[in-house]
Design an enzyme around this catalytic site. Structure first.
Site, PDB file in Angstrom:
ATOM      1  CB  CYS A  69     -68.245-134.434 -39.413  1.00  0.00           C
ATOM      2  SG  CYS A  69     -68.991-133.931 -37.845  1.00  0.00           S
ATOM      3  CB  VAL A  70     -63.668-133.554 -35.788  1.00  0.00           C
ATOM      4  CG1 VAL A  70     -62.628-133.077 -36.777  1.00  0.00           C
ATOM      5  CG2 VAL A  70     -64.471-132.372 -35.237  1.00  0.00           C
TER       6      VAL A  70
END
Length: 410
Positions: free
Chosen positions: A264-265
């Site tokens: 997840c960025v």
């Protein structure tokens, strides 16, 4: 080192006052630009590395390097929102272009396989700035009670606490020194794979109950000695270890993660077995807090209208700059909330079918999964044990520390 000195990436002692000196790549780039000549290959990358190395702030034991990706959200977001509050058309253009720019930057970093703090910085600063605008522009109007401010603040604190937990170890598999030593001694990878086949046949004591194992024992049993190809698939050539069932290698973190869902960025970390619950909790608290804050703001700015109608039709929103800024921030929050709501919906559907994002992508690639609910979820059928058992398995993730089985020490 004094507070303004630092050791640069070349190992040389440097000073903040010389931040614009001795940059041969930049000088050459400017000269080529003035003479209308193309830049040599890799010139922009070298210039970017030099700039990133020299962006520092004074500190006691020497200047501290600042991650360049943290700066744009802190500077550009308030500027864009204030400009968007000047006129309706400016707000339409800016609020339409912002998601496009964010998606373009995500595509750029994803293609280069780079880790960045831009999205985490954007998310945290957006929360803080929206909360500041709410306290400065909405609360003084007198239509928001003290208990409502406390409720919104508590929701924000709970969301940050869950986010802090989600930032911790997602379940990285340890890379033992014995693995590296054996590889340096010249052991071929095939012999390691072959020695792991017998060990992968070990199953847990609770394999009799389908609800208890919920796919984990199934993943172990398929790695038997009679299935060497299966063991080959679970051998990570990067980390030089045999992965447990449902584990995967993250190319951004360069580590193997237990029950890897995705990288997840927005939290700049992987979502795996140990932090998946906290990730879902952070998304849930964010949705509740964001919707509640949007509702309070719209009821204050557009009196007499329901929040949904006021979001699209609020005639007095641009009557003064304070209302215009609040209304612009509401629309920015609505866009972000819609995106996060979609992510949360996909996550909840995947949990209901006991499938991870990584497994869904692999199933689509290999054409081994079924598209359900209009393609929102991909059911691989490998670990699905029914709605209640799937959620029971998810709620039990990370409840007990993982045992160091034979597959972890091969």
């Amino acid at each position: 080192l004094c507070c303004c000195e630092y050791v640069d990436r070349r190992g040389e002692r440097n000073h903040l006052a010389a931040c614009c000196c001795d940059c041969e790549d930049l000088d050459e780039g400017c000269e080529r630009w003035l003479t209308c000549r193309s830049l040599p290959p890799g010139a922009l990358e070298r210039i970017a590395e030099t700039v990133a190395d020299r962006v520092r702030v004074p500190w006691f034991a020497g200047a501290v390097k600042i991650n360049v990706s943290l700066v744009p959200p802190l500077v550009l977001l308030p500027v864009f929102l204030h400009v968007a509050a000047l006129h309706f058309l400016l707000g339409l253009v800016i609020l339409t272009s912002l998601p496009v720019v964010v998606l373009w930057y995500y595509y750029l970093t994803h293609r280069r396989k780079e880790r960045t703090l831009f999205f985490l910085s954007l998310g945290l600063f957006s929360l803080g700035y929206m909360y500041y605008v709410f306290l400065q522009e909405v609360v003084p109007r007198g239509h928001v009670g003290y208990s409502q401010v406390v409720a919104l603040t508590c929701g924000l604190i709970l969301m940050l606490a869950a986010l802090s937990r989600a930032k911790k170890d997602p379940g990285y598999l340890p890379i033992l020194a014995g693995n590296k030593k054996s590889l340096h001694q010249g052991l071929p990878s095939k012999s390691v794979r072959g020695s792991s086949n017998g060990l992968r046949g070990v199953t847990t004591s609770g394999a009799a109950s389908s609800c208890a194992v919920n796919g984990e024992a199934k993943g172990s049993s398929r790695m038997s000695a009679e299935d060497p190809e299966g063991a080959k698939k679970d051998w990570c050539t990067k980390c030089q270890l045999v992965r447990p069932a449902r584990a995967g290698h993250c190319r951004l973190c360069s580590r193997c993660v237990r029950r890897l869902d995705h990288h997840c960025v927005w939290i700049n970390s992987c979502v795996g077995e140990w932090n998946h619950q906290a990730f879902i909790l952070a998304l849930s608290f964010f949705m509740l807090t964001a919707v509640y804050g949007i509702t309070l703001t719209l009821r204050t700015i557009c009196r007499g209208r329901t929040p949904f109608v006021a979001l699209f039709y609020c005639p007095g929103a641009y009557s003064d700059y304070s209302s215009a800024l609040s209304f612009t921030c509401v629309w920015y929050c609505a866009i972000v909330t819609a995106g996060m709501g979609y992510i949360l919906l996909i996550q909840l559907l995947n949990i209901s079918y006991n499938v991870t994002e990584r497994e869904a992508r692999l199933a689509l690639r290999d054409n081994t999964g079924r598209r359900l609910l209009g393609g929102l979820v991909i059911d691989t059928g490998q670990y699905n044990r029914g709605f209640l058992c799937n959620w029971g398995h998810f709620l039990s993730l990370g409840s007990s520390p993982p045992q160091h089985s034979a597959e972890d020490i091969v």
